[in-house]
Scaffold this active site. Structure first.
Site, mmCIF file in Angstrom:
data_model
loop_
_atom_site.group_PDB
_atom_site.id
_atom_site.type_symbol
_atom_site.label_atom_id
_atom_site.label_comp_id
_atom_site.label_asym_id
_atom_site.label_seq_id
_atom_site.Cartn_x
_atom_site.Cartn_y
_atom_site.Cartn_z
ATOM 1 N N SER B 145 0.846 -1.192 0.000
ATOM 2 C CA SER B 145 0.000 0.000 0.000
ATOM 3 C C SER B 145 0.879 1.238 0.000
ATOM 4 C CB SER B 145 -0.867 -0.016 1.264
ATOM 5 O OG SER B 145 -1.430 1.258 1.521
ATOM 6 N N TYR B 158 -1.952 -0.857 10.287
ATOM 7 C CA TYR B 158 -1.873 -1.099 8.847
ATOM 8 C C TYR B 158 -0.553 -0.569 8.294
ATOM 9 C CZ TYR B 158 -3.727 -1.476 4.061
ATOM 10 O OH TYR B 158 -3.946 -1.815 2.756
#
Lengths: 260, 262
Positions: B145, B158
């Site tokens: 990401s 995350y």
């Protein structure tokens, strides 16, 4: 059906090596292509070998000069009616030297060839692309756009600088349908590397050209040089519709050399 | 076709990014195994791919929980059983929940993010390498990401997990670099997938904003001022698994509309 059907591309420094591979890949994908080189005869020979017919044209000129970097853009528009994809690929080193021994002349040449040429070609391309709200600019940087090797300070500096230019332009035109990206290839045994390699090797304190090739290869994870086809494949992706949402990307094609 | 004879495993490939990659690989001639937690959703995904792509016989679903090691390893085993080999692994399953600022973060929230993003990637990769190393050919793609390179307040689970996945990517690439196996991470910008719709609202709350505010923040950070799309990621995945992708490894490729600074 090709990924670039109906598109028009121009590529500086494209009669051989990476630029040539891009030209051939773009032709295969259906684009019309303007190739560029300094030498009329070599250029004509390259065109004949590529066999692109009406979709291929030659613009002769030294890409280190403003008249060429801007002229190829204008020529593409004149010849094919528009410019969708501009690959600012030409670049290199004439004489390697460490900073302490670098001449002003060589430094200026590398600034013009590797950085100013990219700026001149990019500015002119954007002037055509912005009103059309569409375009792809692909700059050939290098693994030395993030890293650095001794003995080639001008190359390291300019290849870093074009990454900065790419990021700036990408942010300026991000909402206009134009993407601006850089390719960061690892060592490829191109003609220019074969030409300047022995001198570069000496400057890096190495015994031979082969030792330099080996040093680069050993820095990578794959322990071998990259190929022009690998770079061309990424150029096709970025130039295609599928690449529309990738911009300001510094795309390494370096067999796992760079840390980021 | 480019992927004729190749077999791909995609964790969590019933929808979102994984689904787009599965469809791209099927179009290029590969056989594909996808996984997901929900059997009914998996059956539906397979039916849709069979219907839309004529993929009958070329795509299989394994009910599998990415937070369980045995399930991850079974994914690879299934590819071998059904299609005889594993050439491509896409570690796509991931996510986070119960996000909070670090000062209030629970162990469970961090543990979940590390398990579903990092441990699942290790489990699948290690098992797949058992097959890729002997055959001297493989492509491993970790779906990371933009948060694997940057950081957002309130999203530390995350962010930490995706940074860790990027580290695993680099080490593994160096280990198998001479064996015909490449390992890369795709650092995708925000995409409004089903997972984003589920996990985005509570994550936004952890960041002190609305879900729409979170989406706007991601868009405004980019150069293109809009979110990415699953097809953007699939196009790069297709390049990496092709023969032309052989020279790209250990790379953390940004597909983020110009968000990440590197």
């Amino acid at each position: 059906m090709g990924k670039l059907d109906g598109k028009v591309a121009a590529i500086t420094g494209s009669t051989r090596s990476i630029g040539r591979a891009m030209a051939e890949a773009f032709l295969r994908e259906g684009a019309s292509v303007v190739v560029n080189g300094r030498d009329q005869a070599k250029g004509e020979q390259a065109i004949a070998e590529m066999g692109g017919g009406d979709r291929l044209a030659l613009f002769v000129g030294d890409a280190a000069k403003q008249s060429t970097a801007e002229g190829i853009v204008d020529y593409a528009v004149e010849r094919f009616g528009k410019l969708d994809i501009m690959c600012l690929n030409s670049g290199g080193v004439q004489h390697t030297a460490p900073v302490a021994e670098m001449s002003d002349e060589e430094w200026q040449l590398e600034m013009d060839w590797n950085l100013n040429s990219v700026f001149w070609g990019m500015r002119r391309s954007l002037q055509h692309m912005i009103p059309r709200n569409s375009g792809r600019i692909i700059v050939t940087s290098s693994v030395e756009g993030k890293g650095a090797k001794p003995g080639i300070p001008g190359y390291n500096t300019t290849k870093h600088a074009v990454c900065g230019l790419v990021k700036s332009a990408a942010k300026e035109v991000g909402t206009t349908g134009i993407t601006v990206n850089a390719l960061l290839p690892g060592l490829i045994e191109t003609d220019i590397v074969r030409d300047t390699g022995p001198e570069s090797a000496k400057m890096m304190g190495l015994d031979s050209y082969e030792a330099m090739i080996d040093m680069f290869a050993q820095e990578s994870a794959i322990k071998k040089p990259n190929t022009v086809e690998q770079v061309a494949a990424v150029a096709v992706l970025l130039a295609s519709d599928a690449g529309r949402n990738m911009t300001a990307c510094m795309f390494p094609i370096d067999g796992g050399t760079l840390p980021y | 076709m480019e992927l004729d004879g190749r077999v791909a495993v995609i964790s969590g490939g019933t929808r979102g990014i994984g689904r787009a990659i599965a469809e791209a690989f099927l179009r290029d001639g590969a056989k594909v195994v996808v996984s997901g937690r929900d059997q009914a959703k998996g059956d539906q995904a397979i039916a849709e791919m069979n219907d839309e792509l004529g993929a009958t016989g070329n795509v299989a679903f394994v009910q599998s929980d990415a937070t369980k090691r045995a399930d991850c390893e079974r994914l690879i085993d299934t590819a071998i059983e059904q299609f005889g080999r594993v050439d491509i692994l896409v570690n796509n399953a991931g996510g986070s929940k119960n996000n909070a600022p670090v000062a209030q973060l629970t162990d469970e929230a961090m543990d979940y993010a590390l398990t579903v993003n990092l441990w699942s990637t290790l489990w699948c990769t290690r098992k797949a390498l058992e097959h890729m190393i002997p055959q001297q050919w493989g492509r491993i793609i970790n779906i990371s990401s933009v948060e694997g390179k940057m950081g957002k307040p309130g999203l530390s689970t995350y962010v930490a997990a995706k940074h860790a996945v990027n580290g695993l990517t680099k080490s593994c690439a160096q280990e198998v670099g001479t064996l015909g196996i490449t390992v890369n991470a795709l650092c995708a910008g925000a995409i409004e997938t089903d997972m984003m719709k589920t996990e985005g609202p509570p994550a936004a709350e952890s960041m002190g904003m609305t879900y729409q505010g979170l989406l706007d923040l991601f868009a405004q950070e980019s150069a293109i001022k809009r979110l990415n799309e699953v097809e953007d990621v699939a196009a790069v995945a297709s390049l990496l698994v092709s023969e032309a992708g052989a020279g790209i490894t250990g790379s953390l490729i940004s597909i983020d509309g110009g968000t990440s600074p590197y």
